[in-house]
Scaffold this motif. Structure first.
Motif, PDB file in Angstrom:
ATOM      1  N   ALA A  44       6.226 -71.818 -69.236  1.00 30.81           N
ATOM      2  CA  ALA A  44       6.870 -73.083 -68.903  1.00 30.81           C
ATOM      3  C   ALA A  44       7.151 -73.871 -70.170  1.00 30.81           C
ATOM      4  CB  ALA A  44       5.988 -73.892 -67.949  1.00 30.81           C
ATOM      5  N   ASP A  45       6.184 -73.868 -71.098  1.00 31.45           N
ATOM      6  CA  ASP A  45       6.386 -74.562 -72.372  1.00 31.45           C
ATOM      7  C   ASP A  45       7.545 -73.959 -73.149  1.00 31.45           C
ATOM      8  OD1 ASP A  45       4.306 -76.247 -71.815  1.00 31.45           O
ATOM      9  OD2 ASP A  45       2.872 -75.239 -73.131  1.00 31.45           O
ATOM     10  N   ARG A  46       7.649 -72.636 -73.159  1.00 29.87           N
ATOM     11  CA  ARG A  46       8.755 -71.991 -73.884  1.00 29.87           C
ATOM     12  C   ARG A  46      10.112 -72.351 -73.285  1.00 29.87           C
ATOM     13  NH1 ARG A  46       4.950 -67.501 -74.588  1.00 29.87           N
ATOM     14  NH2 ARG A  46       5.530 -66.808 -72.522  1.00 29.87           N
ATOM     15  N   TRP A  47      10.201 -72.389 -71.945  1.00 35.92           N
ATOM     16  CA  TRP A  47      11.459 -72.784 -71.300  1.00 35.92           C
ATOM     17  C   TRP A  47      11.830 -74.212 -71.671  1.00 35.92           C
ATOM     18  CZ3 TRP A  47      15.361 -70.295 -69.563  1.00 35.92           C
ATOM     19  CH2 TRP A  47      15.210 -69.043 -68.963  1.00 35.92           C
ATOM     20  N   GLY A  48      10.863 -75.116 -71.593  1.00 29.28           N
ATOM     21  CA  GLY A  48      11.132 -76.510 -71.925  1.00 29.28           C
ATOM     22  C   GLY A  48      11.564 -76.692 -73.362  1.00 29.28           C
ATOM     23  N   ILE A  49      10.901 -76.001 -74.272  1.00 28.36           N
ATOM     24  CA  ILE A  49      11.246 -76.108 -75.691  1.00 28.36           C
ATOM     25  C   ILE A  49      12.618 -75.502 -75.960  1.00 28.36           C
ATOM     26  CG2 ILE A  49      10.623 -75.287 -77.994  1.00 28.36           C
ATOM     27  CD1 ILE A  49       7.674 -75.604 -77.104  1.00 28.36           C
ATOM     28  N   PHE A  50      12.913 -74.346 -75.340  1.00 26.81           N
ATOM     29  CA  PHE A  50      14.204 -73.687 -75.547  1.00 26.81           C
ATOM     30  C   PHE A  50      15.362 -74.607 -75.187  1.00 26.81           C
ATOM     31  CE2 PHE A  50      17.665 -71.156 -73.606  1.00 26.81           C
ATOM     32  CZ  PHE A  50      18.134 -70.553 -74.764  1.00 26.81           C
ATOM     33  N   VAL A  51      15.306 -75.183 -74.022  1.00 27.58           N
ATOM     34  CA  VAL A  51      16.389 -76.068 -73.586  1.00 27.58           C
ATOM     35  C   VAL A  51      16.347 -77.381 -74.363  1.00 27.58           C
ATOM     36  CG1 VAL A  51      17.388 -77.290 -71.616  1.00 27.58           C
ATOM     37  CG2 VAL A  51      16.440 -75.010 -71.310  1.00 27.58           C
ATOM     38  N   GLY A  52      15.168 -77.863 -74.701  1.00 25.33           N
ATOM     39  CA  GLY A  52      15.031 -79.110 -75.444  1.00 25.33           C
ATOM     40  C   GLY A  52      15.612 -79.046 -76.840  1.00 25.33           C
ATOM     41  N   GLU A  53      15.725 -77.844 -77.398  1.00 28.40           N
ATOM     42  CA  GLU A  53      16.311 -77.708 -78.732  1.00 28.40           C
ATOM     43  C   GLU A  53      17.813 -77.936 -78.738  1.00 28.40           C
ATOM     44  OE1 GLU A  53      15.000 -73.881 -80.017  1.00 28.40           O
ATOM     45  OE2 GLU A  53      13.066 -74.658 -80.699  1.00 28.40           O
ATOM     46  N   TRP A  54      18.440 -77.924 -77.588  1.00 33.19           N
ATOM     47  CA  TRP A  54      19.878 -78.175 -77.529  1.00 33.19           C
ATOM     48  C   TRP A  54      20.207 -79.643 -77.790  1.00 33.19           C
ATOM     49  CZ3 TRP A  54      20.855 -75.606 -72.125  1.00 33.19           C
ATOM     50  CH2 TRP A  54      20.568 -74.250 -72.200  1.00 33.19           C
ATOM     51  N   ALA A  55      19.326 -80.542 -77.387  1.00 30.21           N
ATOM     52  CA  ALA A  55      19.606 -81.977 -77.473  1.00 30.21           C
ATOM     53  C   ALA A  55      19.963 -82.435 -78.887  1.00 30.21           C
ATOM     54  CB  ALA A  55      18.436 -82.784 -76.920  1.00 30.21           C
ATOM     55  N   PRO A  56      19.201 -82.080 -79.922  1.00 33.92           N
ATOM     56  CA  PRO A  56      19.571 -82.538 -81.267  1.00 33.92           C
ATOM     57  C   PRO A  56      20.942 -82.028 -81.711  1.00 33.92           C
ATOM     58  CG  PRO A  56      17.322 -81.705 -81.275  1.00 33.92           C
ATOM     59  CD  PRO A  56      17.914 -81.387 -79.932  1.00 33.92           C
ATOM     60  N   THR A  57      21.290 -80.815 -81.276  1.00 31.62           N
ATOM     61  CA  THR A  57      22.603 -80.279 -81.638  1.00 31.62           C
ATOM     62  C   THR A  57      23.717 -81.104 -81.009  1.00 31.62           C
ATOM     63  OG1 THR A  57      21.647 -78.062 -81.769  1.00 31.62           O
ATOM     64  CG2 THR A  57      24.053 -78.214 -81.573  1.00 31.62           C
ATOM     65  N   PHE A  58      23.584 -81.395 -79.722  1.00 27.92           N
ATOM     66  CA  PHE A  58      24.599 -82.212 -79.053  1.00 27.92           C
ATOM     67  C   PHE A  58      24.684 -83.613 -79.661  1.00 27.92           C
ATOM     68  CE2 PHE A  58      23.803 -79.430 -75.163  1.00 27.92           C
ATOM     69  CZ  PHE A  58      24.968 -78.693 -75.347  1.00 27.92           C
ATOM     70  N   LEU A  59      23.542 -84.205 -79.963  1.00 26.81           N
ATOM     71  CA  LEU A  59      23.544 -85.550 -80.538  1.00 26.81           C
ATOM     72  C   LEU A  59      24.146 -85.541 -81.936  1.00 26.81           C
ATOM     73  CD1 LEU A  59      20.068 -86.814 -79.287  1.00 26.81           C
ATOM     74  CD2 LEU A  59      22.319 -87.312 -78.334  1.00 26.81           C
ATOM     75  N   ALA A  60      23.865 -84.509 -82.727  1.00 25.95           N
ATOM     76  CA  ALA A  60      24.461 -84.406 -84.067  1.00 25.95           C
ATOM     77  C   ALA A  60      25.980 -84.229 -83.968  1.00 25.95           C
ATOM     78  CB  ALA A  60      23.834 -83.244 -84.830  1.00 25.95           C
ATOM     79  N   LEU A  61      26.428 -83.413 -83.028  1.00 24.02           N
ATOM     80  CA  LEU A  61      27.874 -83.270 -82.830  1.00 24.02           C
ATOM     81  C   LEU A  61      28.496 -84.593 -82.392  1.00 24.02           C
ATOM     82  CD1 LEU A  61      28.063 -79.781 -81.102  1.00 24.02           C
ATOM     83  CD2 LEU A  61      29.043 -80.406 -83.318  1.00 24.02           C
ATOM     84  N   GLY A  62      27.775 -85.330 -81.555  1.00 23.90           N
ATOM     85  CA  GLY A  62      28.258 -86.649 -81.147  1.00 23.90           C
ATOM     86  C   GLY A  62      28.389 -87.592 -82.326  1.00 23.90           C
ATOM     87  N   ASN A  63      27.406 -87.571 -83.210  1.00 22.44           N
ATOM     88  CA  ASN A  63      27.488 -88.416 -84.407  1.00 22.44           C
ATOM     89  C   ASN A  63      28.646 -88.002 -85.301  1.00 22.44           C
ATOM     90  OD1 ASN A  63      25.320 -90.006 -83.690  1.00 22.44           O
ATOM     91  ND2 ASN A  63      23.839 -88.784 -84.835  1.00 22.44           N
TER      92      ASN A  63
END
Length: 70
Positions: A44-63
């Motif tokens: 469960a931790d691995r699934w959460g971390i895997f998907v959670g790593e997408w957020a910084p990429t999307f936010l950086a692209l937004g910036n």
């Protein structure tokens, strides 16, 4: 890359929304994996971390798009 995204109609707001959605999906995938899979909390931790790593990429692209739009 940012120019091509901008030309295709992708805006900074879209990337910010994708980042926020990624955080929500990360939490949801962690909860669902923890509850319904028999693999244990580690999986469960691995699934959460895997998907959670997408957020910084999307936010950086937004910036980046925000800077390009100005």
């Amino acid at each position: 890359m940012l120019q091509q995204m901008h030309e295709k109609g992708v805006r900074a707001e879209h990337m910010y929304l994708a980042g926020m959605a990624s955080i929500a999906i990360s939490f949801a995938s962690w909860m669902l994996s923890k509850r319904f899979e028999k693999a244990g909390i580690e999986r469960a931790d691995r699934w959460g971390i895997f998907v959670g790593e997408w957020a910084p990429t999307f936010l950086a692209l937004g910036n980046g798009l925000r800077m390009y739009e100005k």
